[in-house]
Scaffold this motif. Structure first.
Motif, PDB file in Angstrom:
ATOM      1  N   VAL A   1     -41.575 -64.808 -25.638  1.00 30.90           N
ATOM      2  CA  VAL A   1     -40.569 -65.879 -26.972  1.00 30.90           C
ATOM      3  C   VAL A   1     -40.085 -66.584 -26.879  1.00 30.90           C
ATOM      4  CG1 VAL A   1     -38.867 -64.826 -28.254  1.00 30.90           C
ATOM      5  CG2 VAL A   1     -40.151 -63.197 -27.931  1.00 30.90           C
ATOM      6  N   ALA A   2     -39.169 -66.692 -26.110  1.00 34.37           N
ATOM      7  CA  ALA A   2     -38.714 -68.177 -25.340  1.00 34.37           C
ATOM      8  C   ALA A   2     -40.628 -69.353 -25.424  1.00 34.37           C
ATOM      9  CB  ALA A   2     -37.613 -68.320 -23.313  1.00 34.37           C
ATOM     10  N   SER A   3     -40.745 -68.640 -25.140  1.00 35.70           N
ATOM     11  CA  SER A   3     -42.391 -69.826 -24.762  1.00 35.70           C
ATOM     12  C   SER A   3     -43.367 -70.306 -26.239  1.00 35.70           C
ATOM     13  CB  SER A   3     -43.699 -68.992 -23.607  1.00 35.70           C
ATOM     14  OG  SER A   3     -43.530 -68.595 -24.805  1.00 35.70           O
ATOM     15  N   ALA A   4     -42.646 -69.493 -26.952  1.00 36.35           N
ATOM     16  CA  ALA A   4     -43.656 -69.257 -28.276  1.00 36.35           C
ATOM     17  C   ALA A   4     -42.469 -70.688 -29.131  1.00 36.35           C
ATOM     18  CB  ALA A   4     -43.419 -68.131 -28.796  1.00 36.35           C
ATOM     19  N   VAL A   5     -40.713 -70.306 -29.386  1.00 34.91           N
ATOM     20  CA  VAL A   5     -40.099 -70.920 -29.484  1.00 34.91           C
ATOM     21  C   VAL A   5     -39.877 -72.351 -28.899  1.00 34.91           C
ATOM     22  CG1 VAL A   5     -37.569 -71.161 -29.348  1.00 34.91           C
ATOM     23  CG2 VAL A   5     -38.219 -69.576 -29.858  1.00 34.91           C
ATOM     24  N   MET A   6     -40.371 -72.467 -27.489  1.00 33.38           N
ATOM     25  CA  MET A   6     -40.246 -73.732 -27.244  1.00 33.38           C
ATOM     26  C   MET A   6     -41.493 -74.050 -27.838  1.00 33.38           C
ATOM     27  SD  MET A   6     -39.093 -73.675 -22.975  1.00 33.38           S
ATOM     28  CE  MET A   6     -40.448 -73.621 -22.031  1.00 33.38           C
TER      29      MET A   6
ATOM     30  N   TRP B   1     -49.634 -71.877 -25.118  1.00 31.97           N
ATOM     31  CA  TRP B   1     -49.649 -72.367 -26.361  1.00 31.97           C
ATOM     32  C   TRP B   1     -50.042 -73.651 -26.998  1.00 31.97           C
ATOM     33  CZ3 TRP B   1     -49.576 -67.784 -29.137  1.00 31.97           C
ATOM     34  CH2 TRP B   1     -47.984 -67.309 -28.359  1.00 31.97           C
TER      35      TRP B   1
ATOM     36  N   ALA C   1     -42.924 -74.207 -30.111  1.00 29.01           N
ATOM     37  CA  ALA C   1     -42.154 -75.176 -31.483  1.00 29.01           C
ATOM     38  C   ALA C   1     -41.618 -75.955 -31.801  1.00 29.01           C
ATOM     39  CB  ALA C   1     -42.062 -73.705 -32.846  1.00 29.01           C
ATOM     40  N   ILE C   2     -41.102 -75.861 -30.868  1.00 29.33           N
ATOM     41  CA  ILE C   2     -40.114 -77.156 -30.931  1.00 29.33           C
ATOM     42  C   ILE C   2     -40.470 -78.260 -30.784  1.00 29.33           C
ATOM     43  CG2 ILE C   2     -38.126 -77.779 -29.855  1.00 29.33           C
ATOM     44  CD1 ILE C   2     -36.899 -75.289 -29.781  1.00 29.33           C
TER      45      ILE C   2
ATOM     46  N   THR D   1     -39.040 -61.605 -22.638  1.00 33.69           N
ATOM     47  CA  THR D   1     -38.098 -62.757 -23.361  1.00 33.69           C
ATOM     48  C   THR D   1     -39.240 -63.282 -22.799  1.00 33.69           C
ATOM     49  OG1 THR D   1     -36.084 -60.766 -22.557  1.00 33.69           O
ATOM     50  CG2 THR D   1     -36.364 -63.494 -22.436  1.00 33.69           C
TER      51      THR D   1
END
Length: 123
Positions: free
Chosen positions: A98-103, A9, A105-106, A95
């Motif tokens: 998903v965690a890397s996509a959330v990070m 990302w 986005a943040i 997992t």
């Protein structure tokens, strides 16, 4: 795995944008530079995704004795909503992605709200 997933990302797109900007050398847009960036990002993401998939299969073969090596893990979003609910656990790769996509986005939110300057002139 987390570093590779997070690079999907961030590092890969930003790296290819930087490479494209260095190759052009001018501020005038060139169509071939955009094409180079698009192809570079696509090939790099596919390569990193293959590597992450191999790491996930390796992890599953080491840590999960009850899984056969050739058993396919059904993806939840490809199953029908009318089918019975399967009790498949999320893999480490699920997992991590998903965690890397959330990070990512943040990180984008922090950059956009806090670090980026307004492109509009101050009056």
């Amino acid at each position: 795995m987390l570093v590779g997933a997070f690079s999907l990302w961030t590092v890969i797109p930003l790296g290819w944008l930087w490479i494209g900007s260095q190759i052009v050398g001018t501020q005038e847009p060139r169509l071939w530079a955009y094409f180079l960036v698009l192809v570079g990002i696509t090939i790099s993401v596919i390569a990193v995704a293959k590597i992450l998939s191999l790491l996930n299969h390796r992890y599953l073969s080491i840590h999960e004795e009850d899984l056969e090596p050739e058993r396919k893990i059904p993806l939840p979003w490809l199953e029908s909503m009318r089918d019975e609910r399967h009790q498949t656990r999320a893999t480490v790769l699920d997992t991590v992605l998903v965690a890397s996509a959330v990070m990512a986005a943040i990180a984008l939110f922090i950059w956009f709200v806090i670090l980026a300057e307004s492109p509009l002139p101050n009056q």
